[in-house]
Write a protein that holds these residues in place. Structure first.
Motif, short mmCIF file in Angstrom:
data_model
loop_
_atom_site.label_atom_id
_atom_site.label_comp_id
_atom_site.label_asym_id
_atom_site.label_seq_id
_atom_site.Cartn_x
_atom_site.Cartn_y
_atom_site.Cartn_z
N TRP A 260 0.81 -1.24 0.00
CA TRP A 260 0.00 0.00 0.00
C TRP A 260 0.84 1.28 0.00
O TRP A 260 0.33 2.36 0.28
CB TRP A 260 -0.98 0.03 1.17
N GLN A 261 2.10 1.21 -0.36
CA GLN A 261 2.95 2.41 -0.33
C GLN A 261 2.45 3.53 -1.23
O GLN A 261 2.64 4.71 -0.92
CB GLN A 261 4.38 2.04 -0.72
N ALA A 262 1.82 3.18 -2.34
CA ALA A 262 1.33 4.21 -3.27
C ALA A 262 -0.16 4.48 -3.10
O ALA A 262 -0.74 5.26 -3.88
CB ALA A 262 1.61 3.78 -4.71
N LEU A 263 -0.79 3.89 -2.12
CA LEU A 263 -2.25 3.97 -2.03
C LEU A 263 -2.74 5.39 -1.84
O LEU A 263 -3.68 5.83 -2.52
CB LEU A 263 -2.75 3.07 -0.90
N GLN A 264 -2.14 6.14 -0.92
CA GLN A 264 -2.61 7.51 -0.68
C GLN A 264 -2.47 8.35 -1.93
O GLN A 264 -3.39 9.10 -2.30
CB GLN A 264 -1.85 8.15 0.47
N ALA A 265 -1.32 8.24 -2.61
CA ALA A 265 -1.11 9.05 -3.82
C ALA A 265 -2.08 8.66 -4.92
O ALA A 265 -2.59 9.53 -5.65
CB ALA A 265 0.33 8.89 -4.30
N VAL A 266 -2.37 7.38 -5.06
CA VAL A 266 -3.31 6.94 -6.09
C VAL A 266 -4.72 7.42 -5.78
O VAL A 266 -5.44 7.91 -6.67
CB VAL A 266 -3.27 5.40 -6.23
N VAL A 267 -5.12 7.33 -4.52
CA VAL A 267 -6.44 7.82 -4.13
C VAL A 267 -6.54 9.33 -4.32
O VAL A 267 -7.54 9.85 -4.84
CB VAL A 267 -6.76 7.42 -2.68
N ASP A 268 -5.49 10.05 -3.95
CA ASP A 268 -5.48 11.51 -4.12
C ASP A 268 -5.59 11.87 -5.59
O ASP A 268 -6.22 12.87 -5.96
CB ASP A 268 -4.20 12.10 -3.53
N GLY A 269 -4.97 11.07 -6.45
CA GLY A 269 -4.94 11.39 -7.86
C GLY A 269 -6.17 10.97 -8.64
O GLY A 269 -6.40 11.46 -9.75
N THR A 270 -6.97 10.07 -8.06
CA THR A 270 -8.10 9.53 -8.81
C THR A 270 -9.44 9.62 -8.09
O THR A 270 -10.49 9.49 -8.72
CB THR A 270 -7.86 8.05 -9.13
N GLY A 271 -9.40 9.78 -6.76
CA GLY A 271 -10.65 9.75 -6.00
C GLY A 271 -11.24 8.36 -5.88
O GLY A 271 -12.43 8.20 -5.56
N ALA A 272 -10.43 7.33 -6.10
CA ALA A 272 -10.92 5.95 -6.11
C ALA A 272 -11.43 5.51 -4.74
O ALA A 272 -10.91 5.93 -3.70
CB ALA A 272 -9.81 5.00 -6.57
N ARG A 273 -12.48 4.66 -4.74
CA ARG A 273 -12.92 4.00 -3.52
C ARG A 273 -11.86 2.99 -3.09
O ARG A 273 -11.21 2.36 -3.93
CB ARG A 273 -14.24 3.25 -3.75
N THR A 274 -11.74 2.79 -1.79
CA THR A 274 -10.77 1.83 -1.27
C THR A 274 -11.48 0.64 -0.65
O THR A 274 -12.49 0.79 0.06
CB THR A 274 -9.84 2.47 -0.24
N TYR A 275 -10.95 -0.54 -0.91
CA TYR A 275 -11.46 -1.79 -0.37
C TYR A 275 -10.30 -2.54 0.30
O TYR A 275 -9.17 -2.51 -0.18
CB TYR A 275 -12.00 -2.70 -1.47
N ALA A 276 -10.61 -3.26 1.38
CA ALA A 276 -9.65 -4.15 2.02
C ALA A 276 -10.42 -5.10 2.91
O ALA A 276 -11.57 -4.84 3.28
CB ALA A 276 -8.62 -3.36 2.84
N GLY A 277 -9.80 -6.20 3.27
CA GLY A 277 -10.41 -7.13 4.20
C GLY A 277 -10.69 -6.45 5.54
O GLY A 277 -9.86 -5.69 6.04
N ARG A 278 -11.85 -6.71 6.10
CA ARG A 278 -12.26 -6.04 7.34
C ARG A 278 -11.22 -6.19 8.45
O ARG A 278 -10.97 -5.24 9.21
CB ARG A 278 -13.61 -6.58 7.81
#
Length: 218
Positions: free
Chosen positions: A80-98
């Motif tokens: 998940w190292q790039a997750l914040q940057a990808v979300v910031d750049g796309t507005g994508a919804r995030t999913y993960a195991g509860r």
């Protein structure tokens, strides 16, 4: 072009073209992680499996259509190292195991339970919860109506064995039995496996070795 699933950090992605879904595999550093961009052919909606690192590379693969969602297969930091940057750049919804969401520093919009469904345009994926590599690891199954299933296994299943359970026999037993019951016992040999690191495989290639894995305990 024939899909091989062999990618290297800094090298070109490889593309697996199915009738309803296009799967683009790319390797990112520094731990040679695989990331997968899934595109629905009918709608062009896209989903990313593991924003592991190198946000620029991942966003380049996604292209101008961006990403609707990102699934993180488990809580380990190399996924998940790039997750914040990808979300910031796309507005994508995030999913993960509860049960892994609390270990991922980017908020999880949709916590996943075993059997939950995720839409990528008109394509549907099913999440399966596996315990052992981490408490909340998930794999994603695409049961292609025009062919065989495809599974994105994170660090739960690789060519040659299940994921690292750090020499804990209880964790190994949990992961091995989960992989056997939820993947090998339910899906055919032709099922294509896309792991979180390294080369792809099929359930048929790995099935003859299950007893060996159980015996050795890793």
């Amino acid at each position: 072009m024939t899909y091989s699933g062999e990618v290297t950090v800094g090298g070109a992605p490889d593309v697996h073209e199915l009738k309803d879904l296009i799967i683009t595999k790319v390797a990112v550093g520094p731990m040679d992680n695989n990331a997968y961009v899934l595109r629905c052919r009918a709608t062009d909606e896209q989903l990313l499996v593991d924003a592991a690192n190198d946000a620029h590379t991942l966003l380049e693969v996604a292209g101008n259509d961006g990403l609707a969602s990102v699934v993180t297969t488990h809580r380990h930091a190399d996924h998940w190292q790039a997750l914040q940057a990808v979300v910031d750049g796309t507005g994508a919804r995030t999913y993960a195991g509860r049960h892994d969401a609390e270990g991922i520093p980017v908020p999880t919009d949709v916590p996943l339970e075993d059997g939950d469904r995720i839409q990528v345009g008109r394509v549907e994926l099913t999440a399966r919860h596996l315990v052992g590599h981490t408490p909340g690891s998930i794999v994603l199954i695409y049961d292609d109506p025009h062919g065989h299933p495809h599974i994105f296994t994170g660090d739960c299943l690789f060519p040659g064995g299940v994921g690292n359970t750090h020499s804990n026999p209880d964790h190994f037993t949990s992961l091995f039995e989960g992989v056997k019951a939820k993947l090998f016992d339910r899906l055919p040999d032709e099922t294509w496996v896309y792991p979180g690191h390294g080369k792809d495989t099929t359930l048929g290639d790995e099935r003859p070795h299950l007893d060996e894995w159980r015996e050795r305990g890793w």
